[in-house]
Write a protein that holds these residues in place. Structure first.
Motif, short mmCIF file in Angstrom:
data_model
loop_
_atom_site.label_atom_id
_atom_site.label_comp_id
_atom_site.label_asym_id
_atom_site.label_seq_id
_atom_site.Cartn_x
_atom_site.Cartn_y
_atom_site.Cartn_z
N SER A 174 0.75 -1.16 -0.06
CA SER A 174 -0.22 0.02 0.11
C SER A 174 0.94 1.31 -0.05
N ILE A 175 2.14 1.13 0.02
CA ILE A 175 2.90 2.42 0.12
C ILE A 175 3.03 3.02 -1.10
N THR A 176 2.97 4.29 -1.34
CA THR A 176 2.85 4.91 -2.43
C THR A 176 4.17 5.52 -2.84
N VAL A 177 4.48 6.06 -4.15
CA VAL A 177 5.52 6.78 -4.87
C VAL A 177 5.69 8.10 -3.77
N ARG A 178 4.54 8.60 -3.25
CA ARG A 178 4.74 10.04 -2.42
C ARG A 178 5.02 9.55 -1.13
N GLN A 179 4.62 8.62 -0.45
CA GLN A 179 5.23 8.08 0.69
C GLN A 179 6.69 7.69 0.71
N ILE A 180 7.23 7.17 -0.23
CA ILE A 180 8.71 6.67 -0.47
C ILE A 180 9.27 7.89 -0.79
N LEU A 181 9.07 8.88 -1.46
CA LEU A 181 9.81 10.27 -1.81
C LEU A 181 9.91 10.96 -0.47
N VAL A 182 8.75 11.11 0.18
CA VAL A 182 8.72 11.87 1.43
C VAL A 182 9.55 11.16 2.30
N GLY A 183 9.55 9.88 2.64
CA GLY A 183 10.44 9.17 3.46
C GLY A 183 11.78 9.23 3.39
N VAL A 184 12.29 9.23 1.92
CA VAL A 184 13.57 9.52 1.62
C VAL A 184 13.97 10.85 1.96
N GLN A 185 13.26 11.81 1.77
CA GLN A 185 13.56 13.31 2.22
C GLN A 185 13.60 13.50 3.66
N GLU A 186 12.74 12.78 4.54
CA GLU A 186 13.05 12.75 5.98
C GLU A 186 14.19 12.13 6.42
N LEU A 187 14.61 11.01 5.80
CA LEU A 187 15.76 10.36 6.03
C LEU A 187 17.37 11.29 5.62
N LEU A 188 17.15 12.28 4.83
CA LEU A 188 18.32 13.07 4.73
C LEU A 188 18.77 13.81 5.97
N ASP A 189 17.81 14.36 6.62
CA ASP A 189 18.18 15.12 7.79
C ASP A 189 17.99 14.20 8.90
N GLU A 190 17.49 13.17 8.89
CA GLU A 190 17.07 12.31 10.10
C GLU A 190 17.89 10.92 9.96
N PRO A 191 19.14 10.96 9.74
CA PRO A 191 19.62 9.24 9.18
C PRO A 191 19.49 8.50 10.33
#
Length: 162
Positions: free
Chosen positions: A108-125
């Motif tokens: 059920s995970i969407t492209v939008r959720q993936i991209l937002v998740g990766v963006q969050e990971l940038l500053d929160e490794p």
């Protein structure tokens, strides 16, 4: 090959949904093949750095590669080779639980959720799951790490990407 139809129709829906509504500053679109047709299985994306972080002002290129088994299996998310981040392997592969079929991935995970998740990971490794030696720098010398990120953000400055 039966899964291919499911993957293609899901990706077509994802594309339609993305075009209607996506987070500000993000770009995600299927690759155009040499013959002019669209390759729904490979998306070229640009992720903006979050405001108020060292990543702000950057527009970071990410490729999503989907298999015929999508959405049963997650796509591969890849930054350019040697992208500086504790959770990005030297070849560019992103190490994130929602992209791991045995950890956090759900169909059920969407492209939008993936991209937002990766963006969050940038500053929160996620230092508990490092992908390379950059995490040692992050842990031992935040000043050096922060400088590395500032340099990388300059390299991928938003005004250079457009």
């Amino acid at each position: 090959m039966a899964g291919c139809g499911v993957a293609a129709s899901r990706l077509a829906e994802e594309r339609k949904s993305w075009r209607k509504d996506h987070p500000f500053g993000f770009v995600a679109k299927p690759e155009t093949k040499e013959d002019g047709s669209t390759n729904l299985f490979k998306w070229k994306c640009l992720l903006p750095g979050k405001e108020g972080t060292l990543w702000e002002g950057g527009l970071f290129p990410l490729t999503l590669e989907f298999s015929n088994d999508y959405p049963a299996k997650p796509p591969k998310a890849k930054f350019p080779q040697d992208f500086v981040h504790p959770n990005v392997f030297p070849e560019g592969d992103v190490c994130l639980s929602i992209l791991n079929p045995t950890k956090g991935w759900r169909a059920s995970i969407t492209v939008r959720q993936i991209l937002v998740g990766v963006q969050e990971l940038l500053d929160e490794p996620n230092i508990a799951d490092p992908a390379n030696g950059v995490y040692e720098t992050y842990r031992k010398s935040r000043k050096v790490y922060d400088q590395m990120i500032k340099e990388q953000t300059k390299k991928y400055a938003a005004d250079k990407q457009i």
